[in-house]
Design a protein around this motif. Structure first.
Motif, PDB file in Angstrom:
ATOM      1  N   THR A  18      -4.344   5.923  -2.455  1.00  0.00           N
ATOM      2  CA  THR A  18      -4.201   4.712  -1.655  1.00  0.00           C
ATOM      3  C   THR A  18      -4.426   4.976  -0.170  1.00  0.00           C
ATOM      4  N   ALA A  19      -4.688   3.906   0.573  1.00  0.00           N
ATOM      5  CA  ALA A  19      -4.899   4.002   2.024  1.00  0.00           C
ATOM      6  C   ALA A  19      -3.641   4.466   2.752  1.00  0.00           C
ATOM      7  N   ASN A  31      -7.376   2.173   7.217  1.00  0.00           N
ATOM      8  CA  ASN A  31      -8.002   1.537   6.052  1.00  0.00           C
ATOM      9  C   ASN A  31      -9.493   1.853   5.997  1.00  0.00           C
ATOM     10  N   HIS A  78      -9.913   5.523   4.954  1.00  0.00           N
ATOM     11  CA  HIS A  78      -9.765   5.607   3.493  1.00  0.00           C
ATOM     12  C   HIS A  78     -11.054   5.156   2.803  1.00  0.00           C
ATOM     13  N   GLU A  79     -11.605   4.023   3.260  1.00  0.00           N
ATOM     14  CA  GLU A  79     -12.825   3.473   2.656  1.00  0.00           C
ATOM     15  C   GLU A  79     -14.001   4.429   2.850  1.00  0.00           C
TER      16      GLU A  79
END
Length: 357
Positions: A240-241, A267, A270-271
């Motif tokens: 998860t982020a 975020n 993470h992406e």
């Protein structure tokens, strides 16, 4: 005045720190942790406690094997955690009284290590990300990789070779059932990823160089290519982020983008890490160029294990004419007098960098 007092009055040298990727823990590196990091038992035990829960062999046991095994030591689920342990232990040993770490980066899997070095992943998050992504193909590799030179004998990028590689890649992709993609821009080399049909066609079409290239990379999947779509999706689902934090040190990614403490959207980090970074070419050459131009480091420190990244590092610096290097001869002459590139996998250079020297 003692030596410590003298050193305290010297200005720190600014350094860019670079983490290696897969393929750097080889036969000569067996026992790297035992030889260099007997004082890191707590750190190593933390990694092995996580791996124990996954029913995986401990890195301490892997490192202390009496014989190196290609199958065992290069498999993703083992190599990733083992290399992370070696590299991060080296990073901990950098003498911060002597060096100011101005930025970090890495090659391919080294991006995950860079996240750990910068504090964008805490120790729990780092081993979770690295071990999870490294274990994704434990039940079978997806595609593979090969490496091929695109430089001349003086380590300068050769536009004729680059165009020839590009045209062959395009030709192979137009053939039935063949897939071949640029995976990594690695200094004077191109790493290509593809399915078996695409890689076999490349091996038959690319001109043979020194009876060595094109060279298939053992136990490597089709990293940084569209063939990793399922791996990316599974990675995003498993990681998860919330694992990602603002870095404490600037990081340079595989597109040459700089992530700082002040500008990082976790975020988006993470992406990028589990999306674009997995699916698209990793431009290590550009990352180094950005590191040299934007941070003007006095030296570049390459973490171990091994020193397989030494050549591509020098070639990447030559490509941007950092330190006044325009070719291989410039690099060699500088290294003999006042080294700018220090590899911790090289025992003599390690002593220059380490706080334990």
């Amino acid at each position: 005045m003692n030596q410590n007092q003298i050193n305290a009055h010297k200005p720190k040298q600014r350094v860019l720190v670079v983490a290696p990727g897969r393929g750097c823990y080889n036969k000569d590196e067996l026992g790297y942790l035992q030889r260099n990091h007997a004082d890191k038992q707590e750190f190593i035990a933390h990694i092995d406690a996580y791996r124990h829960k996954q029913n995986q062999m401990s890195i301490a046991a892997l490192d202390s094997e009496t014989k190196y095994s290609f199958k065992q030591h290069t498999s993703g689920e083992n190599a990733s955690a083992l290399i992370y342990a070696c590299s991060m232990s080296d990073f901990i040993d950098i003498d911060c009284e002597k060096y100011e770490i101005v930025a970090v980066t890495g090659n391919s899997m080294g991006w995950y290590i860079a996240l750990a070095m910068a504090g964008a992943l805490d120790p729990d998050g780092a081993i979770q990300v690295i071990n999870t992504m490294g274990s994704m193909m434990a039940n079978g590799l997806i595609g593979g990789q090969l490496i091929y030179p695109e430089m001349d004998e003086l380590w300068r990028l050769d536009n004729v070779k680059i165009q020839h590689i590009d045209s062959l890649v395009e030709q192979i992709n137009n053939e039935e059932d063949c897939q071949l993609y640029t995976s990594i821009f690695l200094g004077g080399y191109r790493v290509l990823a593809g399915n078996e049909a695409g890689l076999k066609r490349a091996e038959s079409l690319f001109p043979n160089i020194d009876d060595r290239y094109p060279m298939r990379l053992y136990n490597h999947g089709a990293f940084h290519s569209p063939l990793m779509a399922d791996i990316s999706a599974r990675g995003k689902a498993a990681l998860t982020a919330e694992l990602f934090q603002h870095p404490k040190i600037p990081m340079i990614d595989g597109e040459g983008r700089i992530w700082t403490q002040y500008s990082t959207d976790t975020n988006k980090l993470h992406e990028y890490t589990l999306g674009h970074q997995v699916l698209a070419p990793y431009d290590f050459t550009k990352a180094i160029a950005v590191g040299i131009k934007e941070f003007a480091p006095d030296k570049v420190i390459v973490l171990g294990p091994g020193n397989t990244l030494g050549g591509p590092m020098a070639q990447s610096i030559i490509n941007t004419q950092g330190y006044g290097w325009t070719n291989k001869t410039d690099f060699i002459n500088t290294q003999e007098k006042t080294p700018k590139l220090l590899a911790m996998g090289h025992q003599v250079q390690r002593k220059i960098v380490s706080q334990h020297s």
